[in-house]
Design an enzyme around this catalytic site. Structure first.
Site, PDB file in Angstrom:
ATOM      1  N   ASP B   7      38.035 -63.219  41.349  1.00 45.70           N
ATOM      2  CA  ASP B   7      38.193 -62.627  39.903  1.00 45.70           C
ATOM      3  C   ASP B   7      37.206 -63.272  39.249  1.00 45.70           C
ATOM      4  O   ASP B   7      37.672 -64.456  38.533  1.00 45.70           O
ATOM      5  CB  ASP B   7      39.584 -62.589  39.554  1.00 45.70           C
ATOM      6  CG  ASP B   7      39.572 -61.820  38.285  1.00 45.70           C
ATOM      7  OD1 ASP B   7      38.807 -60.954  37.873  1.00 45.70           O
ATOM      8  OD2 ASP B   7      40.385 -61.942  37.330  1.00 45.70           O
ATOM      9  N   GLU B  68      35.328 -58.933  42.416  1.00 49.03           N
ATOM     10  CA  GLU B  68      35.487 -57.922  41.292  1.00 49.03           C
ATOM     11  C   GLU B  68      33.946 -57.576  41.070  1.00 49.03           C
ATOM     12  O   GLU B  68      33.261 -58.492  40.587  1.00 49.03           O
ATOM     13  CB  GLU B  68      36.673 -58.390  40.476  1.00 49.03           C
ATOM     14  CG  GLU B  68      36.855 -57.082  39.720  1.00 49.03           C
ATOM     15  CD  GLU B  68      37.980 -57.474  38.677  1.00 49.03           C
ATOM     16  OE1 GLU B  68      39.149 -57.573  39.115  1.00 49.03           O
ATOM     17  OE2 GLU B  68      37.492 -57.230  37.362  1.00 49.03           O
ATOM     18  N   ASP B 141      44.450 -64.470  36.258  1.00 47.37           N
ATOM     19  CA  ASP B 141      43.351 -64.337  37.073  1.00 47.37           C
ATOM     20  C   ASP B 141      43.558 -64.576  38.419  1.00 47.37           C
ATOM     21  O   ASP B 141      42.861 -63.901  39.283  1.00 47.37           O
ATOM     22  CB  ASP B 141      42.218 -65.272  36.435  1.00 47.37           C
ATOM     23  CG  ASP B 141      42.083 -65.293  35.119  1.00 47.37           C
ATOM     24  OD1 ASP B 141      41.276 -64.607  34.359  1.00 47.37           O
ATOM     25  OD2 ASP B 141      43.030 -66.027  34.267  1.00 47.37           O
TER      26      ASP B 141
END
Lengths: 176, 176
Positions: B7, B68, B141
């Site tokens: 992420d 992501e 996260d």
């Protein structure tokens, strides 16, 4: 001082190496582009840019790297690729232990032509004149990278002189 | 198959390693964050992220890296840093010869909770349940990176099954 200028881009990263001292005309050492094909896988393009920029740093051993500053208010479709290419230029410099400075396109145009609103042709023309070339480096991204390197040479030198003057004054005060 | 989910972020890059096979519950291998201080020089932050992610790849030897996907319509002030961190994750994967896949936040939420509009708490809750943890990985996260890795495990497996079925049908037609 030897400056490597990088005009970041996913398809074409302009690179230019310029050498100079304050008050003397800059000298062109090398200029070119690191290119990637849009048909390549995105991670492979990033790897190619990183490898290409590392080769430029290894071959020309600059003292400092100047990277054009990326703005988020550019075309939103291209800002991600440009930001990633700029990030790789910074990464390569940091890994080599080199200082990195960024300059905005307006700063570069103003430093080279005297006007922050100069067009690409004017910048190319002045780069050619400053370096005593018969024509501007091609493609435009390469000329932009050279302009950025010259801008840093001049602005960086000015910044260094200001910093030196401030340090000198502070030292004088301390001993007064 | 072992998936490293990333992420991306400049201040905190969530990382999560998950292992699994189609139709079996995923297993958490490792989870954490690569952090950089906002007081650090920008190029040094990028170098720290690249070094940190390289260490995760070297230590956990994933088969694939899932990142992501970054959108340019996010907060324009943060998109550049996020894009650069995502670019570094792709670079590290490409350099290690690993395939990279991107998934959107909506795809991840839908894969994990059944709804593309689920909030962070729901995603964290489902991640904990799927991995039989007493609570979601922290910080958020890190939980997001694990969710991304699980999403890839499932979507990637589905994509592979579809591709295999298509290939089988094409082969059957060719011999009919």
């Amino acid at each position: 001082m030897r400056v490597l200028g990088v005009d970041p881009g996913l398809t074409r990263c302009g690179v230019g190496v310029v050498e100079g001292e304050p008050g003397r005309p800059p000298k062109l050492v090398a200029v070119g582009v690191v290119t990637t094909a849009s048909t390549m896988d995105h991670p492979q393009r990033l790897l190619r840019i990183e490898t290409g920029l590392s080769e430029w740093v290894a071959e020309y051993a600059p003292d400092v790297v100047a990277v054009e500053r990326v703005f988020a208010d550019q075309n939103v479709l291209s800002v991600i690729g440009t930001a990633q290419a700029a990030g790789l230029a910074m990464l390569v410099a940091a890994r080599a232990g080199l200082p990195v400075h960024t300059h905005t396109p307006t700063e570069v145009k103003a430093a080279i032509t005297g006007s922050g609103r100069a067009d690409k042709a004017q910048v190319g023309h002045m780069v050619a004149r400053l370096l005593k070339l018969t024509e501007p480096p091609k493609p435009a991204d390469a000329a932009d990278a050279v302009a950025l390197a010259i801008c840093h040479l001049w602005r960086g030198a000015a910044t260094d002189r200001i910093a030196a003057a401030v340090a000198k004054q502070a030292a004088a005060r301390a001993t007064a």
